[in-house]
Design a protein around this motif. Structure first.
Motif, PDB file in Angstrom:
ATOM      1  N   ILE A  71       0.870  -1.186   0.000  1.00 54.57           N
ATOM      2  CA  ILE A  71       0.000   0.000   0.000  1.00 54.57           C
ATOM      3  C   ILE A  71       0.900   1.227   0.000  1.00 54.57           C
ATOM      4  O   ILE A  71       1.617   1.489   0.974  1.00 54.57           O
ATOM      5  CB  ILE A  71      -0.955   0.010   1.208  1.00 54.57           C
ATOM      6  N   ASP A  72       0.865   1.974  -1.094  1.00 59.10           N
ATOM      7  CA  ASP A  72       1.734   3.140  -1.298  1.00 59.10           C
ATOM      8  C   ASP A  72       1.013   4.415  -0.862  1.00 59.10           C
ATOM      9  O   ASP A  72      -0.188   4.564  -1.104  1.00 59.10           O
ATOM     10  CB  ASP A  72       2.097   3.229  -2.786  1.00 59.10           C
ATOM     11  N   GLU A  73       1.772   5.332  -0.238  1.00 56.25           N
ATOM     12  CA  GLU A  73       1.239   6.611   0.271  1.00 56.25           C
ATOM     13  C   GLU A  73       0.101   6.378   1.271  1.00 56.25           C
ATOM     14  O   GLU A  73      -0.957   7.003   1.217  1.00 56.25           O
ATOM     15  CB  GLU A  73       0.771   7.510  -0.886  1.00 56.25           C
ATOM     16  N   ILE A  74       0.352   5.504   2.221  1.00 57.18           N
ATOM     17  CA  ILE A  74      -0.699   5.085   3.150  1.00 57.18           C
ATOM     18  C   ILE A  74      -1.157   6.206   4.063  1.00 57.18           C
ATOM     19  O   ILE A  74      -2.271   6.175   4.607  1.00 57.18           O
ATOM     20  CB  ILE A  74      -0.235   3.862   3.984  1.00 57.18           C
ATOM     21  N   GLN A  75      -0.323   7.263   4.238  1.00 55.24           N
ATOM     22  CA  GLN A  75      -0.739   8.352   5.123  1.00 55.24           C
ATOM     23  C   GLN A  75      -1.999   9.066   4.612  1.00 55.24           C
ATOM     24  O   GLN A  75      -2.639   9.801   5.348  1.00 55.24           O
ATOM     25  CB  GLN A  75       0.399   9.363   5.314  1.00 55.24           C
ATOM     26  N   ARG A  76      -2.375   8.798   3.358  1.00 54.09           N
ATOM     27  CA  ARG A  76      -3.580   9.425   2.800  1.00 54.09           C
ATOM     28  C   ARG A  76      -4.850   8.719   3.247  1.00 54.09           C
ATOM     29  O   ARG A  76      -5.943   9.239   3.040  1.00 54.09           O
ATOM     30  CB  ARG A  76      -3.510   9.420   1.274  1.00 54.09           C
ATOM     31  N   LYS A  77      -4.709   7.532   3.846  1.00 56.35           N
ATOM     32  CA  LYS A  77      -5.886   6.809   4.330  1.00 56.35           C
ATOM     33  C   LYS A  77      -5.556   6.194   5.686  1.00 56.35           C
ATOM     34  O   LYS A  77      -5.416   4.979   5.837  1.00 56.35           O
ATOM     35  CB  LYS A  77      -6.283   5.729   3.316  1.00 56.35           C
ATOM     36  N   PRO A  78      -5.419   7.038   6.716  1.00 58.88           N
ATOM     37  CA  PRO A  78      -4.930   6.576   8.023  1.00 58.88           C
ATOM     38  C   PRO A  78      -5.836   5.556   8.704  1.00 58.88           C
ATOM     39  O   PRO A  78      -5.376   4.802   9.562  1.00 58.88           O
ATOM     40  CB  PRO A  78      -4.831   7.863   8.842  1.00 58.88           C
ATOM     41  N   GLU A  79      -7.113   5.501   8.319  1.00 58.53           N
ATOM     42  CA  GLU A  79      -8.015   4.540   8.965  1.00 58.53           C
ATOM     43  C   GLU A  79      -7.623   3.087   8.666  1.00 58.53           C
ATOM     44  O   GLU A  79      -8.076   2.157   9.359  1.00 58.53           O
ATOM     45  CB  GLU A  79      -9.469   4.781   8.533  1.00 58.53           C
ATOM     46  N   ILE A  80      -6.773   2.884   7.665  1.00 61.54           N
ATOM     47  CA  ILE A  80      -6.355   1.518   7.327  1.00 61.54           C
ATOM     48  C   ILE A  80      -5.489   0.913   8.436  1.00 61.54           C
ATOM     49  O   ILE A  80      -5.462  -0.313   8.617  1.00 61.54           O
ATOM     50  CB  ILE A  80      -5.607   1.501   5.972  1.00 61.54           C
ATOM     51  N   PHE A  81      -4.797   1.740   9.219  1.00 62.47           N
ATOM     52  CA  PHE A  81      -3.899   1.211  10.244  1.00 62.47           C
ATOM     53  C   PHE A  81      -4.625   0.309  11.238  1.00 62.47           C
ATOM     54  O   PHE A  81      -4.152  -0.776  11.582  1.00 62.47           O
ATOM     55  CB  PHE A  81      -3.205   2.356  10.992  1.00 62.47           C
ATOM     56  N   THR A  82      -5.773   0.764  11.706  1.00 64.09           N
ATOM     57  CA  THR A  82      -6.534  -0.042  12.669  1.00 64.09           C
ATOM     58  C   THR A  82      -6.969  -1.354  12.034  1.00 64.09           C
ATOM     59  O   THR A  82      -6.928  -2.418  12.671  1.00 64.09           O
ATOM     60  CB  THR A  82      -7.752   0.747  13.173  1.00 64.09           C
TER      61      THR A  82
END
Length: 380
Positions: A71-82
């Motif tokens: 997953i590239d540039e993941i900071q654009r979708k922070p909800e994925i971390f959880t």
């Protein structure tokens, strides 16, 4: 294409050990290129509208996948971390390689959500070993910096043009996309002013007065540039000793090419006659050595006393203390400051890095080492 074997091997090693690996570094430093060299099963780029649409419902998109998922540039979708925490705990056939360009927010989100499940790798610009320890290649790396497109440009003029556009895009596009609402002109002026402090101990109050802003605002701007890998803030090392020690940080612009652009240094000839020549070389050499040491940014320090003794870089490893001095001179010699650093910090060894060609001993614990000969992995 310039191969980056050391970085590739280290990332693969982390992937073997952790269900999630975060590769973080500045924009355009080569994260995507390296990720695509690693055998993967699925790739999502959050700058691609199609992939953004696919991840509108991230659990539906990810939960049935197997293998290595990038997953590239993941900071654009922070909800994925959880969600990743749930997936790696319940889908043993999944592994993730996540790429990000904003260290502060990415680290905070991932450390809270994925504690014990994630390994981190910082990717900077090209290493000296990537250019085969060539002296000419090193001169070009110093002038242009390590960002791949800047380094491989056909001419110095094209490299400069690319960097100028990189700075503009970073300020006008990348920063707002991180949710930071600071006018691009304001942050550019601050960045240029900060470049004049490159390699110096920084006084936040003095910088704030010069720029007409508060200490709090100075620290906010610094955090933004540090968190996006543009600036290295090197903290002082101090313990309870009798000497009066400097306790303010030093600041460096991490990429020498970006530093030269902000200082309007366009060619090697201009660099060699510029009053920031020594500071430029120190910052460039420091980044090269930090990449070789492989420690986290918060594990590296400098040391200075009010009496004038100093050490440019200090870290601990294997229960011992180590140090590096950077000298832009033809032939470094033994100084009182080096001897004091050895004694006061109980250094196991001190290396003096310089731009020459010969390696030699100054004492049993002090070695002069050409920058071009620094090891791929620091030797203890």
């Amino acid at each position: 294409m310039i191969k980056r074997g050391i970085d590739l091997r280290q990332i693969k090693k982390l992937i073997e050990s952790f269900p999630v690996v975060a590769m973080i570094g500045p924009r355009q430093c080569g994260k995507t290129t390296i990720a695509k060299e690693i055998v993967h099963d699925h790739y999502f780029d959050l700058e691609n509208p199609r992939d953004i649409a696919k991840l509108e419902q991230p659990q539906l998109a990810l939960e049935d996948l197997e293998g290595l998922i990038v997953i590239d540039e993941i900071q654009r979708k922070p909800e994925i971390f959880t969600l990743l925490r749930y997936l790696v705990d319940n889908r043993p056939k999944q592994k993730y390689l996540i790429l990000g360009s904003a260290s502060g927010s990415l680290m905070k989100q991932s450390s809270e959500s994925l504690a014990g499940r994630i390994g981190y790798f910082h990717l900077g610009g090209f290493r000296i070993s990537d250019i085969k320890h060539s002296r000419e290649g090193m001169k070009k790396l110093w002038l242009r910096g390590g960002l791949p497109r800047s380094y491989i440009a056909a001419t110095d003029e094209q490299s400069l043009l690319w960097r100028e556009n990189y700075i503009t895009t970073f300020l006008e596009k990348d920063i707002p996309q991180l949710g930071i609402n600071i006018p691009a002109k304001t942050l550019r002026r601050f960045w240029i002013m900060l470049s004049h402090y490159h390699g110096q101990i920084i006084n936040f109050s003095e910088l704030g007065r010069s720029f007409g802003i508060s200490d709090v605002t100075v620290r906010k701007y610094m955090d933004i540039l540090e968190g996006t890998f543009m600036v290295r803030v090197l903290q002082p090392w101090y313990v309870n000793m009798g000497k009066r020690l400097v306790k303010r940080p030093k600041v460096y612009l991490r990429d020498s090419g970006i530093f030269h652009s902000l200082m309007a240094i366009e060619s090697r000839e201009q660099l060699l006659t510029h009053n920031k020549l020594g500071a430029s070389w120190e910052g460039f050499a420091l980044e090269c050595v930090c990449g070789s040491i492989g420690k986290r940014a918060e594990e590296m320090y400098f040391w200075r006393t009010h009496a004038g003794s100093e050490l440019d870089l200090f870290w601990q490893h294997g229960g011992k203390s180590w140090g590096v001095e950077f000298k832009h001179v033809d032939a470094p010699h033994l100084t009182k400051s080096m001897e004091i650093a050895i004694e006061d910090l109980h250094l196991a060894h001190l290396w003096v890095i310089y731009p020459g060609t010969d390696q030699y001993k100054l004492s049993k614990k002090i070695t002069v080492l050409p920058l071009k000969d620094i090891p791929d992995y620091w030797q203890y």
